[in-house]
Scaffold this motif. Structure first.
Motif, PDB file in Angstrom:
ATOM      1  N   ALA A  40       0.960  -1.246   0.059  1.00 56.33           N
ATOM      2  CA  ALA A  40      -0.025   0.109  -0.113  1.00 56.33           C
ATOM      3  C   ALA A  40       0.906   1.223   0.083  1.00 56.33           C
ATOM      4  CB  ALA A  40      -0.883   0.023   1.165  1.00 56.33           C
ATOM      5  N   GLU A  41       0.285   2.268  -0.273  1.00 59.41           N
ATOM      6  CA  GLU A  41       1.046   3.731  -0.363  1.00 59.41           C
ATOM      7  C   GLU A  41      -0.061   4.711  -0.574  1.00 59.41           C
ATOM      8  OE1 GLU A  41       4.834   4.131  -2.429  1.00 59.41           O
ATOM      9  OE2 GLU A  41       3.778   5.112  -3.886  1.00 59.41           O
ATOM     10  N   GLY A  42       0.187   5.711   0.333  1.00 61.13           N
ATOM     11  CA  GLY A  42      -0.597   6.746   0.282  1.00 61.13           C
ATOM     12  C   GLY A  42      -0.518   7.628   1.576  1.00 61.13           C
ATOM     13  N   ALA A  43      -1.656   8.641   1.504  1.00 60.67           N
ATOM     14  CA  ALA A  43      -1.644   9.295   2.875  1.00 60.67           C
ATOM     15  C   ALA A  43      -1.674   8.472   4.063  1.00 60.67           C
ATOM     16  CB  ALA A  43      -2.919  10.346   3.017  1.00 60.67           C
ATOM     17  N   PRO A  44      -0.923   8.724   5.188  1.00 60.10           N
ATOM     18  CA  PRO A  44      -0.904   8.079   6.225  1.00 60.10           C
ATOM     19  C   PRO A  44      -2.387   7.246   6.908  1.00 60.10           C
ATOM     20  CG  PRO A  44       0.516   9.881   6.901  1.00 60.10           C
ATOM     21  CD  PRO A  44      -0.071  10.064   5.364  1.00 60.10           C
ATOM     22  N   ALA A  45      -3.182   8.401   7.121  1.00 60.98           N
ATOM     23  CA  ALA A  45      -4.521   8.267   7.477  1.00 60.98           C
ATOM     24  C   ALA A  45      -5.265   6.996   6.679  1.00 60.98           C
ATOM     25  CB  ALA A  45      -5.574   9.289   7.654  1.00 60.98           C
ATOM     26  N   ASP A  46      -5.201   6.887   5.145  1.00 64.62           N
ATOM     27  CA  ASP A  46      -5.767   6.233   4.223  1.00 64.62           C
ATOM     28  C   ASP A  46      -4.966   4.782   4.410  1.00 64.62           C
ATOM     29  OD1 ASP A  46      -7.320   8.124   3.389  1.00 64.62           O
ATOM     30  OD2 ASP A  46      -5.959   8.635   1.585  1.00 64.62           O
ATOM     31  N   VAL A  47      -3.817   4.893   4.688  1.00 62.33           N
ATOM     32  CA  VAL A  47      -2.751   3.642   4.787  1.00 62.33           C
ATOM     33  C   VAL A  47      -3.398   2.679   5.619  1.00 62.33           C
ATOM     34  CG1 VAL A  47      -0.667   2.793   5.374  1.00 62.33           C
ATOM     35  CG2 VAL A  47      -0.987   4.061   3.012  1.00 62.33           C
ATOM     36  N   ALA A  48      -3.372   3.620   6.874  1.00 62.95           N
ATOM     37  CA  ALA A  48      -3.629   2.950   8.443  1.00 62.95           C
ATOM     38  C   ALA A  48      -4.954   2.423   8.248  1.00 62.95           C
ATOM     39  CB  ALA A  48      -3.523   3.769   9.561  1.00 62.95           C
ATOM     40  N   ALA A  49      -5.804   2.630   7.553  1.00 54.38           N
ATOM     41  CA  ALA A  49      -7.344   2.042   7.286  1.00 54.38           C
ATOM     42  C   ALA A  49      -7.482   1.225   6.323  1.00 54.38           C
ATOM     43  CB  ALA A  49      -8.357   3.140   6.952  1.00 54.38           C
ATOM     44  N   ASN A  50      -6.449   0.967   5.420  1.00 50.33           N
ATOM     45  CA  ASN A  50      -6.366  -0.115   4.402  1.00 50.33           C
ATOM     46  C   ASN A  50      -6.533  -1.412   4.774  1.00 50.33           C
ATOM     47  OD1 ASN A  50      -5.429  -1.757   2.212  1.00 50.33           O
ATOM     48  ND2 ASN A  50      -4.561  -0.264   1.233  1.00 50.33           N
ATOM     49  N   PRO A  51      -7.476  -2.411   4.518  1.00 50.55           N
ATOM     50  CA  PRO A  51      -7.626  -3.842   4.911  1.00 50.55           C
ATOM     51  C   PRO A  51      -6.313  -4.667   4.824  1.00 50.55           C
ATOM     52  CG  PRO A  51      -9.718  -3.015   3.717  1.00 50.55           C
ATOM     53  CD  PRO A  51      -8.495  -1.902   3.324  1.00 50.55           C
ATOM     54  N   SER A  52      -5.712  -4.419   3.516  1.00 49.01           N
ATOM     55  CA  SER A  52      -4.378  -5.529   3.383  1.00 49.01           C
ATOM     56  C   SER A  52      -3.345  -5.121   4.194  1.00 49.01           C
ATOM     57  CB  SER A  52      -4.382  -5.537   2.141  1.00 49.01           C
ATOM     58  OG  SER A  52      -4.107  -4.070   1.424  1.00 49.01           O
TER      59      SER A  52
END
Ligand code: ADP
Length: 255
Positions: free
Chosen positions: A235-247
């Motif tokens: 995964a890669e992206g804004a910290p908040a999005d990444v932290a919520a990413n299921p994988s």
């Protein structure tokens, strides 16, 4: 945060150790001016990634470009000359050198031309030393180390030792600084100071890539985070999005 053009690029980098694949086709693009976070479970390949970028390891496959040139065949000291600097997970300081001398070593390391000047022009030695000393004092001031200039680092609190390492890494005004778990072992106050220091490093024009377990710190520092799991970017992206990413959540829980 405004980020400029691409400074570092990895294309399909694979790193194998005998039977183990530590990095599998990792591609990464970091823009000038970023503070990029690298996170992932233990053993996911974060430090190996730094070792490949900084030239300690040669990738089994793939390419690394820094400031638009291929660097995957260069030795660490050549990369350092090109403006790449790093710190290590475990401190690597000298027992006998003072804090000021550590920074002077960092400065001298980046001025290879002085070696011959020492040899042919003795007056140059004195001038060079004096200038080195003045630059060192400026760096000590900037990193809040002036009061510890004459101490040897291992006698000092851990947070100060970490700052000595950072000041030394910054001595050559690198274009890219790799920080491997700089907050490990720091207390809350020291972590807050570290955040300020890393921000000011970036504001002075050095791009930063930081391996960090403390998600709070990653959230407050990094515009973008790259997540590794089992040697792959998942995964890669804004910290908040990444932290919520299921994988991402699965990668952390699955171990
Ligand atoms: P992380 O920093 O995410 O904890 P590492 O990059 O240290 O992960 O390690 C990734 C994998 O590569 C681990 O399985 C580790 O044992 C292996 N590894 C790292 N360096 C070497 C090496 N020099 N020789 C053999 N295996 C290594």
């Amino acid at each position: 945060t405004a980020t400029g053009r691409e400074l570092l690029r990895l294309d399909a980098v694979t790193m194998r150790f005998k039977g183990l694949t530590a990095l599998r086709e990792v591609s990464l693009s970091v823009g000038a001016g970023e503070i990029r976070g690298i996170v992932g479970p233990n053993g996911s390949g974060k430090t190996t990634l730094f070792n490949v970028i900084s030239g300690l390891y040669q990738a089994s496959q793939g390419t690394v470009s820094f400031a638009d040139r291929h660097v995957h065949n260069l030795r660490p000291y050549r990369l350092s000359d090109l403006g790449l600097s790093r710190t290590f997970q475990n401190l690597r300081l000298f027992r006998e050198l003072t804090v000021r001398e550590h920074v002077m070593v960092g400065l001298d390391r980046t001025r290879p031309g002085w070696a011959w000047r020492y040899a042919i022009w003795p007056v140059g030695v004195w001038r060079a030393e004096r200038r080195l000393g003045a630059q060192a004092d400026e760096l000590l001031d900037r990193y809040g180390l002036a009061g510890f200039a004459k101490a040897t680092p291992y006698a000092l609190p851990y947070g100060i030792q970490r700052r000595v390492e950072l000041a030394r890494a910054m001595a050559g005004e690198p274009r890219l600084l790799l920080l491997d778990e700089p907050a490990a072992g720091l207390n809350a106050t020291e972590k807050a100071q570290l955040v300020e220091i890393v921000r000011s490093i970036r504001d002075h024009g050095t791009t930063v890539i930081i391996i960090e377990h403390d998600m709070g710190l990653v959230m407050s520092l990094c515009g973008k985070v790259t997540v590794l799991a089992a040697g792959q970017v998942i995964a890669e992206g804004a910290p908040a999005d990444v932290a919520a990413n299921p994988s991402v959540i699965e990668a952390y829980l699955g171990r």
